[in-house]
Design an enzyme around this catalytic site. Structure first.
Site, PDB file in Angstrom:
ATOM      1  CG  ASP A 306      -1.925   0.830   1.077  1.00 30.20           C
ATOM      2  OD1 ASP A 306      -1.775   1.692   0.150  1.00 30.20           O
ATOM      3  OD2 ASP A 306      -3.168   0.376   1.897  1.00 30.20           O
ATOM      4  CD  GLU A 498      -6.569   6.207   3.487  1.00 30.78           C
ATOM      5  OE1 GLU A 498      -5.642   5.578   3.423  1.00 30.78           O
ATOM      6  OE2 GLU A 498      -6.793   5.869   2.137  1.00 30.78           O
TER       7      GLU A 498
HETATM    8  C1  BGC Z   1      -5.518   2.807   0.705  1.00 23.46           C
HETATM    9  C2  BGC Z   1      -5.230   2.248  -0.040  1.00 23.46           C
HETATM   10  C3  BGC Z   1      -5.813   2.603  -1.276  1.00 23.46           C
HETATM   11  C4  BGC Z   1      -4.103   3.618  -1.709  1.00 23.46           C
HETATM   12  C5  BGC Z   1      -4.602   4.473  -3.608  1.00 23.46           C
HETATM   13  C6  BGC Z   1      -4.123   3.756   0.681  1.00 23.46           C
HETATM   14  O1  BGC Z   1      -3.745   5.461   1.809  1.00 23.46           O
HETATM   15  O2  BGC Z   1      -4.797   2.638   2.396  1.00 23.46           O
HETATM   16  O3  BGC Z   1      -6.504   1.701  -0.323  1.00 23.46           O
HETATM   17  O4  BGC Z   1      -5.500   1.869  -2.363  1.00 23.46           O
HETATM   18  O5  BGC Z   1      -3.932   4.010  -0.801  1.00 23.46           O
HETATM   19  O6  BGC Z   1      -4.847   5.395  -3.458  1.00 23.46           O
END
Ligand code: BGC
Length: 609
Positions: A306, A498
């Site tokens: 990630d 998030e």
């Molecule tokens: C998130 C992921 C996401 C990625 C790309 C990260 O901050 O945890 O779920 O797919 O960003 O956008």
């Protein structure tokens, strides 16, 4: 003159070639371009021609804002992503096609012309693209308990994504939430592992036939982090990116089954989470990534890390990278410094810190996924016409109808045709941004009626109400003091994503509480519609309401809410997770509150008919 003419002809020739993503001529005797051969033989054939630099390129995933098409060609990069909200300057579907097309043309110009994965999040449709269909977020879809519905939504999302060149989705999310204070609860399919397994597998099945790769995320244990344990530097993050106890029983009984189901359904990409399992960052856990995922579950796709996750493992970028790749990360979402990665990977292989076999294994997995979705064989940019297609919007409306959970109903709903006057209030009534939530146009979502093609719930009520008069005041204060038959308060959370959505107090805002109180003064019966990414603490407020509906984050089709309010469709959904009565009941483990007291509503609840 002749030179000019030849020059012009060459320019035209080059333009034609570039415009059509024509690959270079493959090395003499190469068989990998032959679509009739088995995938494994194509993979081995291509791998046999690759240099170390080309292999490292395939393991590289860069954010588009950090790399030009020129450098993507120079470094032979295997994959590019748009972080959520990272759009081209010309933020139209055409602009997206041009941007992604430029990277694919660069890939076509490299020695082996290996096409790129272009990745983007797709938690509720292809919400990055203006005009794409915006579906309800997963938690609402989980309330519908309908795997077929998810499969159809995944297929529509895949088609709309590929229309602009996105061939890799960072979805479905298979995390299991235990704590409503977490900002990612709405991205999940609720806290029942069997439901997450069935719906996640349906999502994977829905995308694959359309030449689009899905990603089961976030492996593994995401949702079981302890409140206050976040390791992020951002102060608002309290539980996201936090620490989960390394509980082997929970791993096997709860957190693994959804991933096992996704793998069995054919998932070929899994994202390693940003959280910590016991004392180990997931991206550095060879037990979880290699022994459990690739060994026990038999996953033969690739593990992608990630956002910057690999670099949170150790203090130096070199050590972090070596540990993560050796633990089982196959592709690194850098997302920035591809030049450092290319250099350090080469050094690691030359020094023997990462074996050539590990690199080959990673690249084999990535190429397998590329061949499996037909990346070498299908058109890079199919037609744009499916984007926001009317049948996809109808599907989104159906999904909204099926996701609404009736929490309470003292004979108010459905709204009677004899109703003379309806009054509407609340912050989420006329706000398509709010009803769509995070990951819509921007990472943190948007506020106001700015989602292209979306219908607000207020607008939907107005157009369905027919001869019934509909008045609206966001704050619930109406000048005309006559009492209306029905009041509808549409209240809810501001968009977030998030750790920015981590909150110590998931509850209604003061603004909404006041609007409800104001509205109540001028209506005979009060319906409250909650637009939120998680159950909110409403224990004290609920007795004051005559009816209550949990609408989650329904997305662009507000009309689905009006359909149910007026009785055109029944309320059929049930709660996909337990609804706590108070914060002292958190965390909720396996459907049981922390202090073993009764919740406000149990998982599976809906108001009896
Ligand atoms: C998130 C992921 C996401 C990625 C790309 C990260 O901050 O945890 O779920 O797919 O960003 O956008």
């Amino acid at each position: 003159m002749l030179a000019l003419l030849v020059g012009a002809l060459i320019a035209v020739g080059v333009a034609v070639v570039l415009d059509h993503f024509v690959p270079r001529r493959p090395p003499l005797g190469a068989t990998y371009p032959d679509a009739s051969l088995p995938i494994e033989s194509r993979v081995e054939n291509l791998l046999s021609y690759m240099t170390l630099e080309e292999k490292i390129g395939q393991m590289t995933l860069v954010e588009k804002g950090s790399i030009s098409p020129y450098d993507s060609e120079r470094y032979m990069v295997g994959a590019i992503l748009s972080g959520s909200g990272a759009h081209p300057e010309n933020n139209t579907p055409e602009g997206w096609r041009t941007m992604i097309g430029a990277y694919q043309k660069s890939a076509a110009r490299t020695r082996l012309s290996i096409p790129l994965f272009y990745g983007a999040d797709a938690g509720h449709g292809q919400g990055n693209i203006p005009g794409a269909t915006v579906f309800p977020h997963n938690l609402g879809l989980a309330a519908a308990h309908d795997a077929q519905l998810i499969e159809r939504i995944a297929a529509a999302t895949a088609l709309e994504s590929r229309a602009v060149g996105i061939n890799w989705l960072f979805a479905p999310t298979l995390d299991l939430p235990r704590d409503i204070r977490w900002g990612r609860v709405y991205e999940t399919f609720g806290d029942n592992p069997q439901v997450a397994a069935a719906l996640g597998a349906a999502y994977v099945r829905g995308t694959t036939p359309h030449g689009v790769l899905s990603t089961a995320k976030h492996f593994v244990g995401m949702g079981s982090m302890t409140w206050g344990s976040s390791t992020s530097d951002t102060p608002t993050y309290r539980i996201d990116q936090g620490k989960a106890p390394a509980d082997e029983a929970a791993l096997r009984e709860e957190y693994l089954p959804p991933f096992r189901a996704a793998v069995d359904a054919g998932a070929l990409s899994v994202m390693a989470g940003l959280s910590t399992w016991g004392e180990e960052k997931i991206a550095a856990s060879s037990y979880l990534l290699t022994d459990v995922l690739k060994g026990e579950l038999g996953f033969n796709g690739f593990v992608v890390s990630d956002w910057y996750g690999v670099y949170e493992v150790a203090t130096s970028t070199y050590d972090s990278m070596v540990m993560s790749v050796n633990a089982g990360v196959d592709m690194v979402m850098l997302p920035y410094d591809y030049d450092i990665f290319a250099r350090e990977m080469k050094r690691a292989v030359e020094r023997g810190d990462i074996s050539k076999e590990r690199v080959d294994d990673a690249v084999r997995r990535i190429l397998r996924a590329k061949f499996s979705i037909g990346l070498f064989d299908k058109p890079i940019l199919p037609s744009l016409s499916v984007l926001g297609a009317s049948e996809h919007r109808a599907l989104a409306r159906e999904a909204v109808q099926k996701s609404l959970v009736l929490l309470k109903n003292d004979t108010v709903l459905p709204i009677s045709p004899s109703t003379q006057k309806i009054r509407v209030a609340g912050s989420a009534a006329d706000n398509t941004g709010r009803q769509s939530g995070g990951w819509t146009l921007e990472w943190q979502g948007v506020e106001g009626n700015v989602v292209p093609g979306a219908t607000s719930i207020l607008e939907s009520i107005k157009s369905r109400a027919g001869n019934t008069s509909v008045e609206y005041e966001a704050n619930g204060i109406f000048v005309n003091k006559n009492v209306a038959d029905v009041g509808i308060a549409i209240v809810g959370e501001k968009p977030y994503a998030e750790g920015w959505g981590d909150t110590p107090s998931p509850q209604l805002s003061e603004e909404d509480t006041i609007a409800i109180a104001n509205l109540k003064k001028s209506v005979r019966t009060l319906v409250v519609i909650v637009i939120a990414g998680r159950p909110l603490i409403i224990t004290n407020e609920l007795p004051e309401w005559d009816a209550a509906v949990m609408a989650w984050l329904p997305g662009a089709e507000g009309r689905g809410v009006a359909d149910a309010l007026f009785g055109d469709v029944p309320f059929t959904a049930t709660l996909p997770m337990l609804w706590p009565a108070s914060l002292t009941q958190l965390p909720v483990v396996r459907g049981t509150t922390a202090n073993r007291t009764l919740p406000l509503f149990a998982r599976g609840f809906s108001f009896p008919k």
